[in-house]
Scaffold this motif. Structure first.
Motif, short mmCIF file in Angstrom:
data_model
loop_
_atom_site.label_atom_id
_atom_site.label_comp_id
_atom_site.label_asym_id
_atom_site.label_seq_id
_atom_site.Cartn_x
_atom_site.Cartn_y
_atom_site.Cartn_z
N VAL A 1 50.24 -0.39 -22.26
CA VAL A 1 50.71 -0.27 -20.88
C VAL A 1 51.61 0.96 -20.73
O VAL A 1 51.52 1.71 -19.76
N VAL A 2 52.49 1.18 -21.71
CA VAL A 2 53.37 2.35 -21.66
C VAL A 2 52.53 3.64 -21.67
O VAL A 2 52.80 4.57 -20.90
N LEU A 3 51.50 3.70 -22.50
CA LEU A 3 50.63 4.87 -22.54
C LEU A 3 49.91 5.07 -21.21
O LEU A 3 49.76 6.20 -20.73
N LEU A 4 49.46 3.99 -20.60
CA LEU A 4 48.81 4.11 -19.29
C LEU A 4 49.78 4.61 -18.23
O LEU A 4 49.42 5.45 -17.39
N VAL A 5 51.01 4.14 -18.26
CA VAL A 5 52.02 4.61 -17.29
C VAL A 5 52.33 6.09 -17.54
O VAL A 5 52.42 6.88 -16.60
N LEU A 6 52.48 6.48 -18.81
CA LEU A 6 52.73 7.89 -19.12
C LEU A 6 51.56 8.76 -18.64
O LEU A 6 51.75 9.83 -18.07
N GLY A 7 50.36 8.29 -18.87
CA GLY A 7 49.18 9.03 -18.41
C GLY A 7 49.12 9.13 -16.90
O GLY A 7 48.80 10.20 -16.35
N ALA A 8 49.43 8.04 -16.21
CA ALA A 8 49.43 8.07 -14.74
C ALA A 8 50.50 9.01 -14.21
O ALA A 8 50.26 9.77 -13.26
N MET A 9 51.68 8.99 -14.83
CA MET A 9 52.73 9.91 -14.41
C MET A 9 52.31 11.36 -14.65
O MET A 9 52.54 12.23 -13.81
N HIS A 10 51.69 11.62 -15.78
CA HIS A 10 51.23 12.97 -16.09
C HIS A 10 50.18 13.43 -15.07
O HIS A 10 50.27 14.53 -14.52
#
Length: 137
Positions: free
Chosen positions: A90-99
């Protein structure tokens, strides 16, 4: 030591390391992009870049902290890995979405700036014409 605490420590260490890595990558490569968007104003590009990085850290580390707690007690090593993979995923998905959000917004700003620079009248003006009075009926 409690297995849940071990999972928390691993989760925090990996999440913070990923956040720092993504923020540094965005900062390093985003500075060049921002300089182009801001028409070569290096000082402004550095300032905007720094502000974006600070905002990125605040949002992502805030999310990591809020997502830390878990409801289940972890009974074995398998459950630790399952909980960690879910949380880190989930953290990786949030980081990707922010990017992707940052890149999208910056590309829109860049595209608008490029269009403004390319605006040229289709025909060069030759003379000035005085406005006429509208016809009255």
């Amino acid at each position: 030591m409690d297995r849940t605490v071990i999972a928390y420590v691993v989760y925090l260490a990996v999440s913070i390391a990923l956040t720092v890595w993504v923020a540094r990558t965005l900062s390093r490569n985003g500075r060049i992009f921002l300089a182009d968007v801001l028409r070569g104003d290096e000082k402004l590009a550095d300032a905007v870049n720094h502000l974006l990085v600070v905002g990125f850290y605040l949002v992502n580390l805030g999310f990591v902290a809020l997502y830390l707690s878990g409801d289940d007690a972890l009974a074995n090593t398998r459950e630790i890995f399952e909980a960690l993979s879910t949380k880190l995923g989930v953290v990786l998905l949030v980081l990707g979405a922010m990017h992707l959000g940052n890149v999208y917004v910056l590309s829109r700003i860049r595209r608008r700036g490029m269009l403004e620079r390319e605006q040229v009248p289709p025909v060069a003006p030759r003379a000035w014409v005085a406005p006429t009075k509208p016809a009255q009926a």
